[in-house]
Write an enzyme that holds these catalytic residues in place. Structure first.
Site, short mmCIF file in Angstrom:
data_model
loop_
_atom_site.label_atom_id
_atom_site.label_comp_id
_atom_site.label_asym_id
_atom_site.label_seq_id
_atom_site.Cartn_x
_atom_site.Cartn_y
_atom_site.Cartn_z
N GLU A 108 0.81 -1.36 -0.08
CA GLU A 108 -0.05 0.13 -0.11
C GLU A 108 0.77 1.23 0.01
OE1 GLU A 108 -3.55 1.13 0.22
OE2 GLU A 108 -2.38 2.68 0.06
N ASP A 157 -6.47 -4.06 -5.36
CA ASP A 157 -7.68 -3.50 -4.40
C ASP A 157 -7.25 -1.92 -4.59
OD1 ASP A 157 -9.46 -2.83 -2.59
OD2 ASP A 157 -8.63 -4.07 -1.04
N SER A 159 -8.01 2.19 -5.83
CA SER A 159 -9.31 3.29 -6.10
C SER A 159 -9.34 3.35 -7.53
CB SER A 159 -8.82 4.45 -5.40
OG SER A 159 -7.56 4.63 -5.65
#
Lengths: 283, 283
Positions: A108, A157, A159
């Site tokens: 991330e 995963d 946006s």
């Protein structure tokens, strides 16, 4: 005092959602984006990034179960999983339901997403601290490129393709992911709404067709997303989505009740789109 | 000048939709309700009754095809159809696609809905003037009660259980519909969203179980409805939803391209709900 949070949907002109909120729990600007967490009237807590709703406690299970369980149950023996994005922790929680999974690498770019969700939405993010989870606060595209032949499953995963996630909707990234997978690996990615974003999806499917023998799209219901649903690409180097699922679920030791949305039947049916969409995507 | 129409959703607390509109084409109050027609920025024309979005040209096909084609293709030989509500004409258009259908009785309590849609949304309402269509501007519940053993198909194309349609969500109405059907007849009704209105749906299914050997729920995507989807009850006196559909479609002479959403596969898939919902509704 309740007021209405209004979503500004840059990728859906002419439609927007309003969610009634009672309290702003967090609001900050990181190096990458604007982050907010709200308490809502009827949907539990809600994470918002750059003014776009990412998830609510009311319906995040649908998104996270379907983006993770479909590739996990389609794979014969998933041991090593890479999640790109996914800082809210919902995908981590889903992967850890499988005993076969030994390592989950969460890549991330924005550590603040993980920190805020751990603090304010532990029902979703709480498993990020599990010893099987390895957090890398780095660029997911670079990570995939630098780890060839490493993963059984990659879950993107992300946006929407505006802002930090733009690169995750481009061909070189898909090529890196294919190379980062082992020879029977599966890639699943967040891939928008087939009624509102058919053009983006067809482009992703064209990438998939160049790189994978199996290139499909599936979807699920998420009431708080634009148009009330979200879809995913399913790109597989060896196994079709429905080839192993009955056997894998029967042998997994996981109870049906551990999922609110995913089931063997819902898994299989998620790939059936309306008539005109099937013709548009696959003929 | 564009502005935003804000839906006030009495049956979904804490969430609402906004649609960008460019022109108000009609606005009046009939004996039964407030009626409005808008031109929108990106969804074509939109009908609003008592502040609730009924349909837009962008996605009405999903609702109308699925509420009509599922019972029509599940029935061996539909000749006589009753539509209760449905004044916007979309369901009439769908029923007339079947050559076997000889009569469509449209029982809409508010003639102004039909008139306004004929004037402003002919893509949806234009077939209401077809010679096979008989319009009755009367109370649908009374009509069903007074026509026993008459129809092959009844479609209850109603608004939500608040206002004029409230009676259409109560047991005596379902009993009248069962009696108005012939011995192999099928009843399909608008039945809300399984994630937002599970309680209403379970009550409808409990009515169905008392009256019909086959009592099921199915759904489709409608981005402009609350939560982005809508479901339907499927109550059948003889045939299951998937028993005849392959044969019936093959013999119908209707081309796949006449439908944007309905297909044999999408028809079958529509009955598969998420795991927890299946357990909640059927066990």
């Amino acid at each position: 005092m309740a007021e209405w949070f209004t979503e500004q949907l840059a990728i859906v002109p002419g439609m927007r959602a309003q969610i009634e909120v009672t309290k702003k729990l967090a609001s900050e600007r990181s190096q990458f984006q604007k982050l907010e967490v709200y308490e809502t009237t009827s949907l539990g807590r809600m994470l918002v990034l750059d003014d776009v709703i990412q998830c609510t406690e009311f319906d995040e299970q649908s998104y996270h179960e379907m983006i993770c369980q479909v590739p996990l149950f389609a794979h014969p023996n998933p041991q090593k999983v890479l999640i790109i994005g996914g800082g809210d922790g919902g995908s981590v929680r889903e992967c850890l339901k499988h005993k076969s999974v030994q390592e989950v690498h969460l890549c991330e770019i924005d550590k603040r997403v993980v920190d805020l969700c751990l603090e304010h939405i532990p029902s979703m993010a709480g498993k990020v601290t599990d010893p099987r989870v390895h957090c890398h606060y780095e660029d997911g595209a670079a990570w995939a490129k630098n780890h060839p032949d490493t993963y059984d499953i990659i879950i993107v995963d992300s946006s929407d393709p505006i802002g930090p996630a733009e690169v995750l909707f481009q061909f070189p990234f898909y090529e890196s992911c294919r190379n980062a997978l082992k020879s029977d690996g599966i890639l699943a990615t967040q891939a928008e709404n087939f009624l509102l974003h058919a053009k983006i999806i067809k482009e992703l499917l064209s990438f998939g067709k160049k790189l994978f023998p199996i290139s499909r799209y599936y979807y699920t219901q998420v009431p708080t997303y634009p148009g009330g649903m979200i879809g995913f690409t399913f790109f597989s180097r060896k196994h079709a989505h429905d080839e192993l699922v009955d056997k894998r679920f029967a042998e997994s030791g996981i109870k049906a009740e551990e999922f609110r949305f995913w089931s063997v039947d819902f898994h299989k049916k998620a790939f059936t789109l309306p008539g005109a969409t099937m013709r548009d995507f696959y003929s």
